[in-house]
Write a protein that holds these residues in place. Structure first.
Motif, PDB file in Angstrom:
ATOM      1  N   LYS A  42       0.829  -1.204   0.000  1.00  0.00           N
ATOM      2  CA  LYS A  42       0.000   0.000   0.000  1.00  0.00           C
ATOM      3  C   LYS A  42       0.863   1.254   0.000  1.00  0.00           C
ATOM      4  O   LYS A  42       2.051   1.214   0.318  1.00  0.00           O
ATOM      5  N   HIS A  43       0.227   2.370  -0.360  1.00  0.00           N
ATOM      6  CA  HIS A  43       0.925   3.648  -0.335  1.00  0.00           C
ATOM      7  C   HIS A  43       1.110   4.118   1.105  1.00  0.00           C
ATOM      8  O   HIS A  43       0.332   3.762   1.996  1.00  0.00           O
ATOM      9  N   ARG A  44       2.125   4.925   1.292  1.00  0.00           N
ATOM     10  CA  ARG A  44       2.337   5.522   2.595  1.00  0.00           C
ATOM     11  C   ARG A  44       1.232   6.532   2.857  1.00  0.00           C
ATOM     12  O   ARG A  44       0.860   7.310   1.974  1.00  0.00           O
ATOM     13  N   GLU A  45       0.695   6.539   4.077  1.00  0.00           N
ATOM     14  CA  GLU A  45      -0.380   7.456   4.426  1.00  0.00           C
ATOM     15  C   GLU A  45      -0.089   8.149   5.742  1.00  0.00           C
ATOM     16  O   GLU A  45       0.593   7.601   6.612  1.00  0.00           O
ATOM     17  N   LEU A  46      -0.640   9.343   5.883  1.00  0.00           N
ATOM     18  CA  LEU A  46      -0.500  10.071   7.135  1.00  0.00           C
ATOM     19  C   LEU A  46      -1.482   9.506   8.149  1.00  0.00           C
ATOM     20  O   LEU A  46      -2.682   9.473   7.898  1.00  0.00           O
ATOM     21  N   ALA A  47      -0.969   9.070   9.286  1.00  0.00           N
ATOM     22  CA  ALA A  47      -1.826   8.557  10.347  1.00  0.00           C
ATOM     23  C   ALA A  47      -2.262   9.675  11.290  1.00  0.00           C
ATOM     24  O   ALA A  47      -3.433   9.770  11.651  1.00  0.00           O
ATOM     25  N   ALA A  48      -1.312  10.515  11.681  1.00  0.00           N
ATOM     26  CA  ALA A  48      -1.627  11.590  12.619  1.00  0.00           C
ATOM     27  C   ALA A  48      -0.531  12.646  12.564  1.00  0.00           C
ATOM     28  O   ALA A  48       0.615  12.334  12.246  1.00  0.00           O
ATOM     29  N   ALA A  49      -0.909  13.883  12.877  1.00  0.00           N
ATOM     30  CA  ALA A  49       0.049  14.976  12.895  1.00  0.00           C
ATOM     31  C   ALA A  49      -0.329  15.963  13.981  1.00  0.00           C
ATOM     32  O   ALA A  49      -1.498  16.039  14.387  1.00  0.00           O
ATOM     33  N   ILE A  50       0.674  16.714  14.438  1.00  0.00           N
ATOM     34  CA  ILE A  50       0.440  17.699  15.482  1.00  0.00           C
ATOM     35  C   ILE A  50       1.352  18.892  15.247  1.00  0.00           C
ATOM     36  O   ILE A  50       2.530  18.736  14.920  1.00  0.00           O
ATOM     37  N   THR A  51       0.792  20.084  15.399  1.00  0.00           N
ATOM     38  CA  THR A  51       1.585  21.293  15.221  1.00  0.00           C
ATOM     39  C   THR A  51       2.258  21.680  16.536  1.00  0.00           C
ATOM     40  O   THR A  51       1.977  21.105  17.594  1.00  0.00           O
ATOM     41  N   SER A  52       3.095  22.688  16.467  1.00  0.00           N
ATOM     42  CA  SER A  52       3.796  23.142  17.666  1.00  0.00           C
ATOM     43  C   SER A  52       2.829  23.732  18.690  1.00  0.00           C
ATOM     44  O   SER A  52       3.113  23.738  19.893  1.00  0.00           O
ATOM     45  N   SER A  53       1.673  24.200  18.234  1.00  0.00           N
ATOM     46  CA  SER A  53       0.670  24.764  19.144  1.00  0.00           C
ATOM     47  C   SER A  53      -0.290  23.713  19.679  1.00  0.00           C
ATOM     48  O   SER A  53      -1.148  24.023  20.505  1.00  0.00           O
ATOM     49  N   GLY A  54      -0.155  22.483  19.181  1.00  0.00           N
ATOM     50  CA  GLY A  54      -0.976  21.394  19.705  1.00  0.00           C
ATOM     51  C   GLY A  54      -2.172  21.014  18.849  1.00  0.00           C
ATOM     52  O   GLY A  54      -2.942  20.128  19.244  1.00  0.00           O
TER      53      GLY A  54
END
Length: 121
Positions: A42-54
């Motif tokens: 399968k293709h790589r997918e984004l599971a989760a992300a977080i910015t510096s501000s939360g």
């Protein structure tokens, strides 16, 4: 800059794992950190992300089961994975986007080496 991920392994369906990823180097700041995953075939997918501000974002497939957090002082991002399913089996890669180094005026993005998560009975 190096990203060192840890916490992967083998877990039974319904179980939990916590991934950690520490960024090291001459880092002044990191804009966003996240976890991508790539399952076999399968293709790589984004599971989760977080910015510096939360601010956080999640793939629909993990919402309600995964929680991403970070410690800005330690340049570390975490992924708490609960109620794991077989379809969560993948190599998980941490990322650091918009990394600004001390003495630099431009940013860059970095990837970790990946950690294997296998959900199986």
């Amino acid at each position: 800059v190096q990203l060192q991920a840890s916490g992967g392994g083998l877990v039974q369906p319904g179980g939990s794992l916590r991934l950690s990823c520490a960024a090291s180097g001459n880092i002044f700041s990191i804009n966003a950190m996240g976890w991508y995953r790539q399952a076999p075939g399968k293709h790589r997918e984004l599971a989760a992300a977080i910015t510096s501000s939360g601010s956080t974002s999640y793939a629909d497939s993990v919402k309600g089961r995964f929680t991403i957090s970070r410690d800005n002082a330690k340049n570390t991002v975490y992924l708490q994975m609960n109620t794991l399913k077989s379809e969560d089996t993948a190599v998980y890669y941490c990322t650091a986007d918009g990394v600004l180094l001390w003495g630099w005026s431009t940013t860059a993005d970095y990837w970790g080496q990946g950690t294997q998560v296998t959900v199986s009975s």
